[in-house]
Design a protein around this motif. Structure first.
Motif, short mmCIF file in Angstrom:
data_model
loop_
_atom_site.label_atom_id
_atom_site.label_comp_id
_atom_site.label_asym_id
_atom_site.label_seq_id
_atom_site.Cartn_x
_atom_site.Cartn_y
_atom_site.Cartn_z
N ILE A 108 2.41 6.51 48.83
CA ILE A 108 1.56 6.97 47.72
C ILE A 108 0.36 6.04 47.54
CG2 ILE A 108 3.53 7.99 46.53
CD1 ILE A 108 3.33 5.57 44.55
N TYR A 109 0.29 4.98 48.32
CA TYR A 109 -0.78 3.99 48.21
C TYR A 109 -1.85 4.25 49.26
CZ TYR A 109 2.78 1.51 45.52
OH TYR A 109 3.74 1.18 44.59
N ASP A 110 -3.11 4.07 48.87
CA ASP A 110 -4.18 4.15 49.85
C ASP A 110 -4.03 3.02 50.86
OD1 ASP A 110 -5.29 6.33 48.58
OD2 ASP A 110 -6.68 5.13 47.37
N HIS A 111 -4.41 3.30 52.10
CA HIS A 111 -4.23 2.31 53.15
C HIS A 111 -5.24 2.55 54.27
CE1 HIS A 111 -1.60 5.80 53.96
NE2 HIS A 111 -2.02 5.67 55.21
N ILE A 131 -2.27 -2.13 52.82
CA ILE A 131 -2.10 -1.37 51.58
C ILE A 131 -3.14 -1.83 50.57
CG2 ILE A 131 -0.52 -0.78 49.71
CD1 ILE A 131 0.37 0.28 52.42
N ALA A 132 -3.84 -0.87 50.00
CA ALA A 132 -4.85 -1.18 48.99
C ALA A 132 -4.20 -1.23 47.61
CB ALA A 132 -5.95 -0.12 49.01
N LEU A 133 -4.68 -2.14 46.77
CA LEU A 133 -4.18 -2.23 45.40
C LEU A 133 -4.65 -0.99 44.64
CD1 LEU A 133 -2.72 -4.17 43.36
CD2 LEU A 133 -5.02 -4.83 42.62
N PRO A 134 -3.73 -0.18 44.10
CA PRO A 134 -4.13 1.04 43.40
C PRO A 134 -4.79 0.74 42.06
CG PRO A 134 -1.76 0.74 43.25
CD PRO A 134 -2.26 -0.33 44.16
N ASP A 135 -5.60 1.68 41.59
CA ASP A 135 -6.32 1.49 40.33
C ASP A 135 -5.36 1.31 39.16
OD1 ASP A 135 -8.69 1.72 41.69
OD2 ASP A 135 -8.95 3.86 41.25
N TRP A 136 -4.22 2.03 39.19
CA TRP A 136 -3.31 1.95 38.04
C TRP A 136 -2.67 0.58 37.91
CZ3 TRP A 136 1.80 1.18 39.50
CH2 TRP A 136 2.13 1.53 40.80
N PRO A 169 6.07 4.35 42.82
CA PRO A 169 5.50 3.14 42.20
C PRO A 169 6.51 1.99 42.18
CG PRO A 169 4.95 5.10 40.91
CD PRO A 169 5.95 5.54 41.94
N GLY A 174 5.50 -1.61 45.78
CA GLY A 174 5.10 -1.83 44.39
C GLY A 174 5.53 -3.19 43.87
#
Length: 779
Positions: A108-111, A131-136, A169, A174
């Motif tokens: 579910i994470y952008d990568h 893995i990119a840190l998500p905005d949420w 998450p 996470g």
């Protein structure tokens, strides 16, 4: 002297009967007892539900009331059936879309792809994702730091695709991101590169770790987390490249495939009942040289057909109005993402691991002349298993330790730290995907990994207890209890059945040789690639998804009708007697499936033991039953590293003295509480003179002082004063150790007495005796 323990050692050898008869009696008794217990529990539950139905029926006792209840139920049941069909249509569409997109990881994470294995000198279908840190998470003020130890997560390639470690998450990804760690993910594409082998995959994973090190030059070596089949891949990677990995985490990882409990773990008998590796070779040839992962997923489903073939779909049908559809589709996207292996890959896995069990015996080789030696792993190892895991029971996750080391002291001599944790009930997939496990066990592991290298070498069990608070504010007390190899042996009931698996291994080798010589040359020319692709598309695991997709003309009307149903939804009342009867019927159907499952397991186990545990079969398997040769425990003192450490007993200074004191105190207590470990880590990494010591040198000192304390504890105590000749240094060392170990009132007698003896040996004033000694299990 070199000793090699027989795989048949254990409690079952003490049964005063013929071994095969004893095994059969034990297996049959346990199966029947469990089936009786489940039948009694089912009868109790059904009796309660019948009472609920009777009460609800009394409320609708007159004919008009029952007619109304039946009408309401019929409308509700019909609408739920339509919505369930629509959910299956969505699953089919998602399946086709996912396949058309190349079956990317279900993260579910952008990568982004950092290294593509196809571009390496030894190409393969693996890739390294950042893995990119998500905005949420960023909105919560969370950020990642390049100087923190990176995480590298390796997902299982066991028929499914990648992403299970990060498709929620509250997941392994996470947990690491929330703690500020950079996270990388090892994923793979559905189709292997032509000619790809597991040796190529291991080389690629090593290249991935080198790239992570290059990107984080100020961070320690990365933590490598391996899930299920990714666990043994992680262990192999760390054994082949001991300089690349930091601590490794093996989650539900099968490492000792012959192990388990009689009457409980039937999956390990599959190799014997299938006659070894030959079916995998046959299926690979029918697949044009590719083994279809859908076969493995189908095997997993057959383990619990009541759940996977009925209850999963009934739960969707029963709770279609809540979030069950979203959960169903989310999980099925991963569960239905079938991936392939080359014949050489599945053959290596079956011959060396599933059937051959060669990893713990130091007989597994990825390349000629290079055995995979688990003793070569230098990084700390954390093993997470569960008693509720019917795919990788604790014995399969842990018995490699018994097979690899002479005893727990050899683990210390090697400078190794092995920590295991056993959950009481979570299932195999729950180890990786359960939100509650992520919040508790994986969070505590993440916290522990920050300080694990301050732990003296040895074997420990990680105990999580004393929960305080609720929800995200929950806090736990974590202890590390020293354990021996006997503690691992006591998790099972002996290993008396394992010689039977050696017979399977030898039979598998012989049958594979005959297959290669006789069947394969005739079969391969008959299988064209279009035939292989057609056979994969027609596999039942794919057909059950594709047949419900919108491409099927019969399903197109379902989508329209489902929208109408949602607009006019009329659910039945929760106490509708016919709805309660439906649920009772569902329980009865699942119980019937469970009875069939348990009867099949009993048949499989008894048939296996009859075929392979008889004296002739055991004798036949002797050439394949050899275990790793190990030093006798009494000879460990003669090892060069022990002798060198003992020669250094009176050499050193403040750092050596403080570390020796901490090790001796830990030996006196047996357990290490995490808050003390955290203070120890803080002292050994940030206070002078330790802050000026390189991590490798600090690890060497801890290892050396552990050996001294283990083999010469009295002399180790007596020579502390030699390391610290000045009174000022002695007082400073005691104060530092007192800070780490905490309040005197929390100490047990042995612990206090050893600390008091150290202070007395330094010629310092005696310690004030506490008013009482703590009696709690944790210090």
């Amino acid at each position: 002297m070199i000793v090699s323990n027989s795989p048949s050692e254990g409690a079952i050898e003490q049964i005063p009967q013929n071994r095969q008869i004893a095994l059969l009696q034990m297996a049959t008794t346990r199966h029947l007892e469990r089936m009786m217990e489940e039948a009694q529990e089912t009868a109790r539950v059904m009796a309660n539900k019948l009472g609920e139905i009777a009460s609800a029926s009394r409320g609708s006792a007159h004919a008009q009331g029952l007619i109304t209840a039946w009408s309401d139920y019929l409308t509700d049941a019909t609408q739920r059936a339509t919505l369930t069909l629509d959910a299956l249509r969505k699953r089919g569409d998602i399946f086709l879309e996912h396949q058309a997109a190349g079956a990317p990881p279900v993260l579910i994470y952008d990568h982004e792809v950092i290294v593509d294995g196809a571009d390496l000198p030894r190409p393969c279908n693996y890739m390294l994702l950042k893995i990119a840190l998500p905005d949420w998470l960023a909105e919560q003020g969370i950020e990642t730091f390049d100087w923190k130890r990176p995480y590298v997560i390796i997902d299982p390639r066991a028929g499914h695709g990648a992403g299970i470690g990060g498709f929620k998450p509250d997941s392994q990804v996470g947990v690491a991101l929330k703690d500020g760690h950079p996270v990388y993910f090892v994923a793979f594409r559905p189709m292997p590169v032509e000619g790809q082998t597991l040796a190529d995959v291991t080389h690629a994973e090593a290249a991935f770790l080198r790239e992570v090190q290059r990107r984080h030059p100020d961070a320690p070596n990365p933590i490598v987390v391996g899930n299920c089949q990714g666990g043994w891949a992680t262990a192999i990677l760390a054994a082949r490249n001991p300089d690349l990995a930091g601590p490794i985490v093996l989650n539900g990882a099968p490492m000792s495939y012959w192990s388990g409990r009689i009457g409980q773990d039937p999956m390990r008998y599959t190799g014997g009942m299938a006659l070894g590796v030959t079916p995998a070779l046959l299926l690979s040839d029918l697949g044009g040289g590719k083994f279809d992962g859908a076969h493995l997923v189908q095997n997993f489903e057959m383990l619990n057909p009541g759940r996977t073939w009925f209850r999963k779909y009934y739960d969707l049908y029963a709770d279609i109005d809540d979030a069950s559809e979203a959960r169903f589709l989310e999980f099925e996207k991963w569960w239905g993402g079938f991936y392939l292996m080359n014949e050489a890959e599945i053959r290596w896995i079956v011959e060396n691991l599933f059937v051959g069990n060669r990893l713990g015996a130091n007989e597994a080789r990825l390349e000629t002349g290079r055995p995979i030696d688990l003793k070569a792993i230098k990084a700390p190892i954390i093993v997470f298993a569960s008693h509720g895991d019917n795919i990788t029971p604790p014995q399969q996750a842990l018995n490699w330790i018994i097979d690899t080391y002479a005893d727990e002291h050899e683990i210390e001599i090697r400078g190794q730290r092995i920590i295991y944790m056993i959950h009481e009930e979570v299932g195999h997939l729950g180890i990786f995907v359960s939100s509650s496990v992520a919040k508790k066990e994986h969070s505590q592991m993440s916290s522990t990994l920050k300080t694990i290298e301050a732990l003296p070498p040895g074997l420990y069990e990680m105990l999580i207890r004393d929960c305080v608070g609720e929800g995200d504010d929950r806090q736990f007390t974590v202890d590390f209890a020293r354990r021996g190899l006997d503690d691992l042996r006591h998790l099972g009931d002996g290993r008396g059945e394992e010689p039977a698996f050696a017979a399977v291994s030898r039979l598998s080798q012989n049958m594979a040789e005959h297959y290669d010589a006789v069947i394969r040359p005739l079969l391969r020319p008959l299988v064209a690639q279009p035939m292989a692709e057609a056979s994969r598309r027609l596999h039942p695991m794919r057909m059950q998804r594709e047949i419900f997709a919108s491409d099927n003309p019969l399903m197109q009307a379902v989508a329209v009708h489902a929208e109408q149903v949602r607009a006019q939804r009329q659910p039945a009342a929760p106490d509708n007697p016919f709805l309660l009867a439906e649920r009772l019927w569902a329980d009865a159907v699942e119980s019937g499936w469970n009875l069939w499952r348990d009867s099949r397991a009993m048949y499989f186990e008894t048939a296996f033991l009859l075929a392979y545990a008889n004296p002739l079969a055991v004798a036949y398997g002797v050439p394949s039953a050899g275990m790793r040769a190990r030093k006798a425990p009494g000879e460990l003192r003669a090892l060069p590293e022990v002798q060198e450490a003992l020669r250094q007993m009176e050499r050193g200074g403040f750092a050596e003295a403080v570390i020796r004191m901490l090790v001796l105190l830990a030996e006196a207590r047996g357990d290490v509480r995490r808050d003390r470990l955290e203070r120890s880590s803080e002292v050994l990494t940030s206070r002078e003179p330790f802050s000026d010591i390189a991590p490798a040198e600090r690890a060497r000192i801890i290892h050396e002082q552990t050996l001294i304390a283990q083999f010469e504890p009295e002399r180790a105590l007596d020579t502390l004063a030699v390391l610290l000749p000045e009174a000022q240094e002695r007082r400073k060392a005691v104060e530092l150790v007192r800070y780490i170990v905490g309040e005197l009132d929390e100490m047990e007698p042995n612990f206090f007495q050893r600390l008091a003896r150290m202070q007395e040996g330094f010629g310092l004033e005696p310690l004030p005796r506490p008013s009482g000694f703590a009696r709690a299990a944790s210090p």
